[in-house]
Design a protein around this motif. Structure first.
Motif, PDB file in Angstrom:
ATOM      1  N   GLU A 179       1.340  -7.208 -11.326  1.00 62.80           N
ATOM      2  CA  GLU A 179       2.525  -7.209 -10.498  1.00 62.80           C
ATOM      3  C   GLU A 179       2.263  -6.486  -9.215  1.00 62.80           C
ATOM      4  O   GLU A 179       2.828  -6.890  -8.190  1.00 62.80           O
ATOM      5  N   LEU A 180       1.708  -5.374  -9.466  1.00 65.94           N
ATOM      6  CA  LEU A 180       1.234  -4.597  -8.047  1.00 65.94           C
ATOM      7  C   LEU A 180       0.291  -5.135  -7.097  1.00 65.94           C
ATOM      8  O   LEU A 180       0.497  -4.984  -5.887  1.00 65.94           O
ATOM      9  N   LEU A 181      -0.495  -6.048  -7.827  1.00 69.03           N
ATOM     10  CA  LEU A 181      -1.530  -6.815  -6.797  1.00 69.03           C
ATOM     11  C   LEU A 181      -1.011  -8.060  -6.089  1.00 69.03           C
ATOM     12  O   LEU A 181      -1.276  -7.993  -4.707  1.00 69.03           O
ATOM     13  N   ALA A 182       0.011  -8.464  -6.752  1.00 68.02           N
ATOM     14  CA  ALA A 182       1.028  -9.477  -5.878  1.00 68.02           C
ATOM     15  C   ALA A 182       1.766  -9.084  -4.889  1.00 68.02           C
ATOM     16  O   ALA A 182       1.947  -9.325  -3.873  1.00 68.02           O
ATOM     17  N   GLU A 183       2.108  -7.722  -5.066  1.00 62.57           N
ATOM     18  CA  GLU A 183       2.937  -6.968  -4.000  1.00 62.57           C
ATOM     19  C   GLU A 183       1.903  -6.635  -3.113  1.00 62.57           C
ATOM     20  O   GLU A 183       2.483  -6.714  -1.941  1.00 62.57           O
ATOM     21  N   ALA A 184       0.737  -6.097  -3.503  1.00 64.35           N
ATOM     22  CA  ALA A 184      -0.041  -5.803  -2.360  1.00 64.35           C
ATOM     23  C   ALA A 184      -0.565  -6.707  -1.470  1.00 64.35           C
ATOM     24  O   ALA A 184      -0.526  -6.809  -0.169  1.00 64.35           O
ATOM     25  N   GLU A 185      -0.781  -8.047  -1.971  1.00 68.48           N
ATOM     26  CA  GLU A 185      -1.258  -9.261  -1.270  1.00 68.48           C
ATOM     27  C   GLU A 185      -0.084 -10.044  -0.437  1.00 68.48           C
ATOM     28  O   GLU A 185      -0.510 -10.737   0.511  1.00 68.48           O
ATOM     29  N   ALA A 186       1.082  -9.241  -0.972  1.00 68.83           N
ATOM     30  CA  ALA A 186       2.171 -10.037  -0.100  1.00 68.83           C
ATOM     31  C   ALA A 186       2.585  -9.176   1.193  1.00 68.83           C
ATOM     32  O   ALA A 186       3.497  -9.529   1.810  1.00 68.83           O
ATOM     33  N   LEU A 187       1.933  -7.948   1.258  1.00 73.08           N
ATOM     34  CA  LEU A 187       2.000  -7.078   2.530  1.00 73.08           C
ATOM     35  C   LEU A 187       1.894  -7.814   3.693  1.00 73.08           C
ATOM     36  O   LEU A 187       0.940  -8.574   3.830  1.00 73.08           O
ATOM     37  N   ASP A 188       2.707  -7.665   4.723  1.00 75.55           N
ATOM     38  CA  ASP A 188       2.531  -8.172   6.159  1.00 75.55           C
ATOM     39  C   ASP A 188       1.849  -7.486   6.855  1.00 75.55           C
ATOM     40  O   ASP A 188       2.382  -6.605   7.874  1.00 75.55           O
TER      41      ASP A 188
END
Length: 406
Positions: A287-296
């Motif tokens: 979940e954290l990785l998905a959040e990190a990869e979603a950063l603009d």
């Protein structure tokens, strides 16, 4: 005339004085005297005696032919009759009976020789069998370690020995003594073996008691890897120790195995719980990785950097994940970190020299160093002046380098 149709009286005569003669190829000889009746009755009397001899010889011949007679006994009986013919008080064909007895004696002698050879052969066979049994017993006594089977074999040899007959008594006694000595030697060696084995088993039992104590001590350990290796080493020692007594070996093994089971069951419970925790951690890190990869990152590198630091802190707090997932997660996270770092670096380079906060800070440090140098000169303190000049030179150099690289 006799019952078989022979008139044996023709081979004799009675003189006028009653003397009875028998006729032979060697001439007449006196066989007796007859006074009780007529000469014919006297001849008949002595002829019946001869017929009795013939009947006795017929019986010997019949038994010899049938094989039921002892040949040696027949030889002796024939010899006795034959030797008595010259003085026999009978009237009959003594020459013919002598010839028959000689022929019968020859046949009986041959059969006696055959019987003697057969008996000698049987005796030799019996002797060979007993010698073979003794040799086997001595071999078993010397080298056999099949204790039960060999003990049973000695009993069988005794039973077989009893069925073998015909060996000369002295030889038989000597052979039996050898057999008995071999059996006693085996019994002593077997007793010594089991005495030694009993001692060895007691030693093994003591050793295994020690291993059980060590295993029971390790059973409560929480040093999972080191203790598992130690228990494996104890298992190797257990196998190398040998076997204790039959009545205690299984009980010892159950105690040793129970101690191992306590440890490995506890480890299994801990590992299962840890695996479940790792799976939960894996879900959270994904979940954290998905959040990190979603950063603009491109739109706002600075904000992305701040947000990524927050994610990294949470990532660290989450804890470990299954080993097979660690490398893939770290690779993806490093990719995000590199992306953010590169974006921040590019953004920083785009900032004007005048607006660059780092350069501004470095200029302030140069100005402060200049003020310190001026105060040192006003104070006339040589040492302070020298230190201030060195500090100012260093700060100016760093500022020039920073300006060139911007």
């Amino acid at each position: 005339m006799s019952a078989d149709g022979h008139d044996w009286t023709a081979f004799g005569r009675v003189d006028t004085d009653g003397t009875v003669y028998v006729k032979t190829s060697a001439g007449e000889r006196v066989v007796g005297s007859w006074q009780a009746g007529s000469p014919e009755e006297g001849l008949a009397h002595f002829a019946r005696r001869f017929a009795d001899l013939v009947t006795e010889v017929d019986l010997l011949a019949a038994r010899l032919n049938s094989g039921t007679a002892d040949p040696q006994h027949t030889v002796s009986a024939i010899k006795k009759i034959r030797e008595g013919l010259d003085e026999a008080h009978v009237v009959g064909d003594l020459d013919g009976l002598a010839t028959r007895l000689d022929e019968l004696a020859s046949r009986a002698g041959s059969k006696a020789d055959e019987a003697a050879e057969a008996k000698a052969s049987a005796r030799a066979e019996s002797l060979a069998r007993k010698e073979a049994l003794v040799a086997e017993a001595e071999q078993l006594a010397e080298s056999s370690t099949q204790w039960k089977a060999t003990g049973d074999r000695f009993k069988t040899i005794v039973d077989e020995w009893k069925t073998i007959h015909g060996v000369e008594r002295k030889t038989d006694t000597a052979l039996w003594r050898r057999f008995a000595a071999a059996r006693d030697a085996f019994t002593r060696r077997r007793g010594a073996h089991f005495a030694t084995l009993d001692s060895e088993r007691k030693t093994v039992q003591s050793r295994k008691e020690e291993l059980i104590a060590q295993a029971e001590q390790l059973a409560r350990s929480e040093d999972w890897n080191e203790t598992a290796a130690a228990l494996k080493a104890l298992m190797d020692d257990w196998k190398a120790a040998g076997r204790a007594g039959k009545d205690v070996e299984q009980k010892l093994w159950q105690r040793f195995r129970a101690a191992q089971d306590v440890f490995f069951n506890r480890r299994s419970e801990v590992f299962t719980a840890r695996d479940n925790e790792f799976k939960e951690n894996l879900t959270r890190k994904r979940e954290l990785l998905a959040e990190a990869e979603a950063l603009d990152v491109e739109a706002d590198p600075k904000t992305a950097q701040i947000k990524l630091r927050e994610i990294q802190g949470q990532w660290h707090d989450v804890g470990r994940v299954p080993r097979e997932n660690t490398a893939g997660l770290q690779k993806r996270l490093r990719a995000v970190e590199n992306k953010v770092r590169d974006a921040v670096d590019v953004a920083w380079r785009r900032t004007s020299i005048e607006d660059n906060p780092l350069l501004a800070q470095m200029r302030q440090q140069v100005e402060e160093a200049e003020r310190k140098l001026e105060k040192a000169r006003e104070a006339g303190d040589g040492k302070r002046i020298k230190e201030a000049e060195a500090s100012l030179a260093g700060k100016r150099q760093f500022l020039e380098l920073a300006q060139k690289s911007t």
